[in-house]
Design a protein around this motif. Structure first.
Motif, PDB file in Angstrom:
ATOM      1  N   ASP A 170      -4.327 -66.762 -74.861  1.00 56.56           N
ATOM      2  CA  ASP A 170      -2.918 -66.998 -74.573  1.00 56.56           C
ATOM      3  C   ASP A 170      -2.196 -65.694 -74.257  1.00 56.56           C
ATOM      4  OD1 ASP A 170      -3.572 -69.590 -75.294  1.00 56.56           O
ATOM      5  OD2 ASP A 170      -2.945 -69.289 -77.369  1.00 56.56           O
ATOM      6  N   VAL A 171      -2.587 -64.621 -74.948  1.00 56.66           N
ATOM      7  CA  VAL A 171      -1.980 -63.307 -74.713  1.00 56.66           C
ATOM      8  C   VAL A 171      -2.293 -62.831 -73.297  1.00 56.66           C
ATOM      9  CG1 VAL A 171      -1.971 -60.873 -75.419  1.00 56.66           C
ATOM     10  CG2 VAL A 171      -2.064 -62.686 -77.143  1.00 56.66           C
ATOM     11  N   TYR A 172      -3.553 -62.978 -72.901  1.00 59.44           N
ATOM     12  CA  TYR A 172      -3.954 -62.577 -71.544  1.00 59.44           C
ATOM     13  C   TYR A 172      -3.238 -63.412 -70.480  1.00 59.44           C
ATOM     14  CZ  TYR A 172      -7.749 -59.655 -73.367  1.00 59.44           C
ATOM     15  OH  TYR A 172      -8.464 -58.673 -73.996  1.00 59.44           O
ATOM     16  N   LEU A 173      -3.096 -64.711 -70.730  1.00 60.60           N
ATOM     17  CA  LEU A 173      -2.421 -65.583 -69.765  1.00 60.60           C
ATOM     18  C   LEU A 173      -0.955 -65.192 -69.605  1.00 60.60           C
ATOM     19  CD1 LEU A 173      -3.918 -69.071 -70.748  1.00 60.60           C
ATOM     20  CD2 LEU A 173      -4.409 -67.747 -68.695  1.00 60.60           C
ATOM     21  N   ASP A 174      -0.272 -64.964 -70.731  1.00 63.07           N
ATOM     22  CA  ASP A 174       1.135 -64.572 -70.668  1.00 63.07           C
ATOM     23  C   ASP A 174       1.312 -63.216 -69.982  1.00 63.07           C
ATOM     24  OD1 ASP A 174       2.488 -66.730 -71.729  1.00 63.07           O
ATOM     25  OD2 ASP A 174       2.279 -66.048 -73.800  1.00 63.07           O
ATOM     26  N   ALA A 175       0.447 -62.269 -70.326  1.00 64.13           N
ATOM     27  CA  ALA A 175       0.541 -60.936 -69.716  1.00 64.13           C
ATOM     28  C   ALA A 175       0.299 -61.000 -68.214  1.00 64.13           C
ATOM     29  CB  ALA A 175      -0.464 -59.993 -70.384  1.00 64.13           C
ATOM     30  N   THR A 176      -0.668 -61.819 -67.804  1.00 62.63           N
ATOM     31  CA  THR A 176      -0.941 -61.989 -66.371  1.00 62.63           C
ATOM     32  C   THR A 176       0.254 -62.609 -65.665  1.00 62.63           C
ATOM     33  OG1 THR A 176      -3.300 -62.291 -66.831  1.00 62.63           O
ATOM     34  CG2 THR A 176      -2.499 -62.998 -64.676  1.00 62.63           C
ATOM     35  N   ALA A 177       0.867 -63.616 -66.299  1.00 55.50           N
ATOM     36  CA  ALA A 177       2.030 -64.278 -65.708  1.00 55.50           C
ATOM     37  C   ALA A 177       3.170 -63.289 -65.499  1.00 55.50           C
ATOM     38  CB  ALA A 177       2.486 -65.429 -66.603  1.00 55.50           C
ATOM     39  N   TRP A 178       3.464 -62.482 -66.498  1.00 57.77           N
ATOM     40  CA  TRP A 178       4.571 -61.532 -66.386  1.00 57.77           C
ATOM     41  C   TRP A 178       4.252 -60.401 -65.412  1.00 57.77           C
ATOM     42  CZ3 TRP A 178       9.291 -62.508 -67.214  1.00 57.77           C
ATOM     43  CH2 TRP A 178       9.668 -63.439 -68.192  1.00 57.77           C
TER      44      TRP A 178
ATOM     45  N   LEU B 112       3.934 -69.166 -63.163  1.00 56.84           N
ATOM     46  CA  LEU B 112       4.500 -70.259 -63.957  1.00 56.84           C
ATOM     47  C   LEU B 112       3.417 -71.150 -64.544  1.00 56.84           C
ATOM     48  CD1 LEU B 112       7.584 -71.401 -61.840  1.00 56.84           C
ATOM     49  CD2 LEU B 112       7.614 -70.334 -64.089  1.00 56.84           C
ATOM     50  N   LEU B 113       2.378 -71.419 -63.757  1.00 59.36           N
ATOM     51  CA  LEU B 113       1.271 -72.251 -64.230  1.00 59.36           C
ATOM     52  C   LEU B 113       0.555 -71.582 -65.398  1.00 59.36           C
ATOM     53  CD1 LEU B 113      -0.558 -74.718 -63.921  1.00 59.36           C
ATOM     54  CD2 LEU B 113      -1.886 -73.442 -62.235  1.00 59.36           C
ATOM     55  N   LEU B 114       0.291 -70.286 -65.291  1.00 58.08           N
ATOM     56  CA  LEU B 114      -0.383 -69.555 -66.374  1.00 58.08           C
ATOM     57  C   LEU B 114       0.467 -69.542 -67.639  1.00 58.08           C
ATOM     58  CD1 LEU B 114      -1.850 -66.493 -64.423  1.00 58.08           C
ATOM     59  CD2 LEU B 114      -3.064 -68.511 -65.238  1.00 58.08           C
ATOM     60  N   ALA B 115       1.773 -69.341 -67.489  1.00 59.96           N
ATOM     61  CA  ALA B 115       2.667 -69.337 -68.648  1.00 59.96           C
ATOM     62  C   ALA B 115       2.704 -70.709 -69.309  1.00 59.96           C
ATOM     63  CB  ALA B 115       4.067 -68.911 -68.225  1.00 59.96           C
ATOM     64  N   ALA B 116       2.697 -71.764 -68.487  1.00 63.30           N
ATOM     65  CA  ALA B 116       2.702 -73.121 -69.034  1.00 63.30           C
ATOM     66  C   ALA B 116       1.402 -73.428 -69.775  1.00 63.30           C
ATOM     67  CB  ALA B 116       2.918 -74.131 -67.909  1.00 63.30           C
ATOM     68  N   ILE B 117       0.275 -73.009 -69.198  1.00 64.76           N
ATOM     69  CA  ILE B 117      -1.020 -73.227 -69.855  1.00 64.76           C
ATOM     70  C   ILE B 117      -1.068 -72.494 -71.191  1.00 64.76           C
ATOM     71  CG2 ILE B 117      -3.501 -72.748 -69.701  1.00 64.76           C
ATOM     72  CD1 ILE B 117      -3.278 -73.159 -66.683  1.00 64.76           C
TER      73      ILE B 117
ATOM     74  N   ILE C  78      14.099 -72.336 -73.527  1.00 64.66           N
ATOM     75  CA  ILE C  78      15.183 -71.762 -72.728  1.00 64.66           C
ATOM     76  C   ILE C  78      14.646 -70.649 -71.831  1.00 64.66           C
ATOM     77  CG2 ILE C  78      17.342 -70.448 -72.838  1.00 64.66           C
ATOM     78  CD1 ILE C  78      17.977 -71.919 -75.433  1.00 64.66           C
ATOM     79  N   GLY C  79      13.757 -69.828 -72.398  1.00 66.70           N
ATOM     80  CA  GLY C  79      13.156 -68.751 -71.615  1.00 66.70           C
ATOM     81  C   GLY C  79      12.367 -69.280 -70.431  1.00 66.70           C
ATOM     82  N   PHE C  80      11.597 -70.336 -70.655  1.00 64.04           N
ATOM     83  CA  PHE C  80      10.806 -70.911 -69.568  1.00 64.04           C
ATOM     84  C   PHE C  80      11.715 -71.477 -68.483  1.00 64.04           C
ATOM     85  CE2 PHE C  80       7.977 -73.905 -67.440  1.00 64.04           C
ATOM     86  CZ  PHE C  80       6.806 -73.172 -67.366  1.00 64.04           C
TER      87      PHE C  80
ATOM     88  N   PHE D  95      16.338 -58.616 -72.956  1.00 66.76           N
ATOM     89  CA  PHE D  95      17.103 -58.025 -74.057  1.00 66.76           C
ATOM     90  C   PHE D  95      17.768 -59.042 -74.988  1.00 66.76           C
ATOM     91  CE2 PHE D  95      17.436 -54.863 -70.508  1.00 66.76           C
ATOM     92  CZ  PHE D  95      16.532 -53.960 -71.043  1.00 66.76           C
ATOM     93  N   VAL D  96      17.738 -60.317 -74.621  1.00 64.66           N
ATOM     94  CA  VAL D  96      18.346 -61.339 -75.473  1.00 64.66           C
ATOM     95  C   VAL D  96      17.304 -62.338 -75.970  1.00 64.66           C
ATOM     96  CG1 VAL D  96      20.067 -63.175 -75.619  1.00 64.66           C
ATOM     97  CG2 VAL D  96      20.571 -61.109 -74.304  1.00 64.66           C
ATOM     98  N   LEU D  97      16.606 -62.993 -75.036  1.00 62.70           N
ATOM     99  CA  LEU D  97      15.681 -64.053 -75.436  1.00 62.70           C
ATOM    100  C   LEU D  97      14.427 -63.522 -76.128  1.00 62.70           C
ATOM    101  CD1 LEU D  97      15.912 -66.598 -72.489  1.00 62.70           C
ATOM    102  CD2 LEU D  97      17.155 -66.542 -74.643  1.00 62.70           C
ATOM    103  N   ALA D  98      13.896 -62.373 -75.675  1.00 62.14           N
ATOM    104  CA  ALA D  98      12.692 -61.817 -76.323  1.00 62.14           C
ATOM    105  C   ALA D  98      12.945 -61.493 -77.794  1.00 62.14           C
ATOM    106  CB  ALA D  98      12.199 -60.590 -75.558  1.00 62.14           C
ATOM    107  N   PRO D  99      14.050 -60.811 -78.155  1.00 66.52           N
ATOM    108  CA  PRO D  99      14.316 -60.577 -79.586  1.00 66.52           C
ATOM    109  C   PRO D  99      14.566 -61.868 -80.371  1.00 66.52           C
ATOM    110  CG  PRO D  99      15.582 -59.058 -78.231  1.00 66.52           C
ATOM    111  CD  PRO D  99      14.992 -60.076 -77.303  1.00 66.52           C
TER     112      PRO D  99
END
Length: 226
Positions: free
Chosen positions: A92-100, A74-79, A45-47, A29-33
């Protein structure tokens, strides 16, 4: 080492539920916006907060499955972050979605185990039950991202693409479905997305009325006992 970790886990297990709830709420609710507004340094900061969250979950759990799940996330988000600087693409979208999604599943498993474990129901466990509610919304936002990335016509009013506002928009849509208030300007068109919106809406209504209410009741009863 194992004994000290066990003692640390036993001492801080319940308070960590509250700490994790605060961390996740700040991320959602803070960092995403703020990231959607392209404020410099927010992604870093989010990472860092995700890394802290991972460490807290490891102390809470101590299980190898949770450890490896979070490390892979964490590895997927970093990549994805590195690729975004040099070769940005939908990968990148798929990697981030998989990480979350992996982070959400790990949180669901370990937090749920602590919240619904036998023993006295404390204030921290009530907060942990709220944390599970937030994690459900986060998991669905990752799933909706997968659907939108696979089909440009999955949603009316928004096309999923690699942008700074993607996470904030998907969180907005997911929690709109979870709470039942809707997102208004974004509508699910893909059949799978529609079905998941209905599932999330039902979970969002039933969870507070059943499990969360029960946890709160048990906490009140335990507080009244001598």
């Amino acid at each position: 080492m194992v004994r000290s970790m066990s003692e640390l886990r036993e001492r801080w297990q319940d308070p960590l539920l509250t700490a994790l709830t605060i961390l996740l709420a700040v991320l959602i609710f803070v960092l995403a916006p703020l990231r959607a507004e392209r404020i410099p340094g927010i992604q870093e900061i989010g990472f860092a907060l995700v890394t802290v969250l991972t460490g807290a979950v490891l102390v809470l759990s101590g299980k190898r499955v949770a450890l490896w799940t979070l490390l892979v996330a964490l590895l997927l988000a970093a990549i994805a972050s590195v690729r975004r600087h040099f070769h940005p693409s939908m990968v990148d979208v798929y990697l981030d979605a998989t990480a979350w999604l992996l982070i959400s599943l790990a949180l669901m498993s370990e937090v749920g185990r602590v919240v619904f474990a036998p023993g006295r129901v404390t204030y921290h466990r009530v907060v942990g039950a709220i944390l599970l509610y937030l994690v459900i919304g986060l998991a669905f936002s990752a799933i909706f991202t997968f659907i939108g990335a696979a089909s440009e016509n999955a949603f009316s009013g928004y096309i999923v693409k690699d942008s700074a506002s993607l996470a904030d928009t998907m969180i907005y849509f997911s929690f709109g479905a979870l709470t039942g208030i809707g997102s208004g300007d974004i509508t699910a068109l893909h059949p799978v997305a529609r079905s998941l919106v209905l599932v999330e809406a039902m979970v969002g209504q039933l969870y507070p009325a059943t499990l969360l209410a029960r946890i709160v009741t048990l906490e009140i009863e335990d507080r009244r006992r001598p």
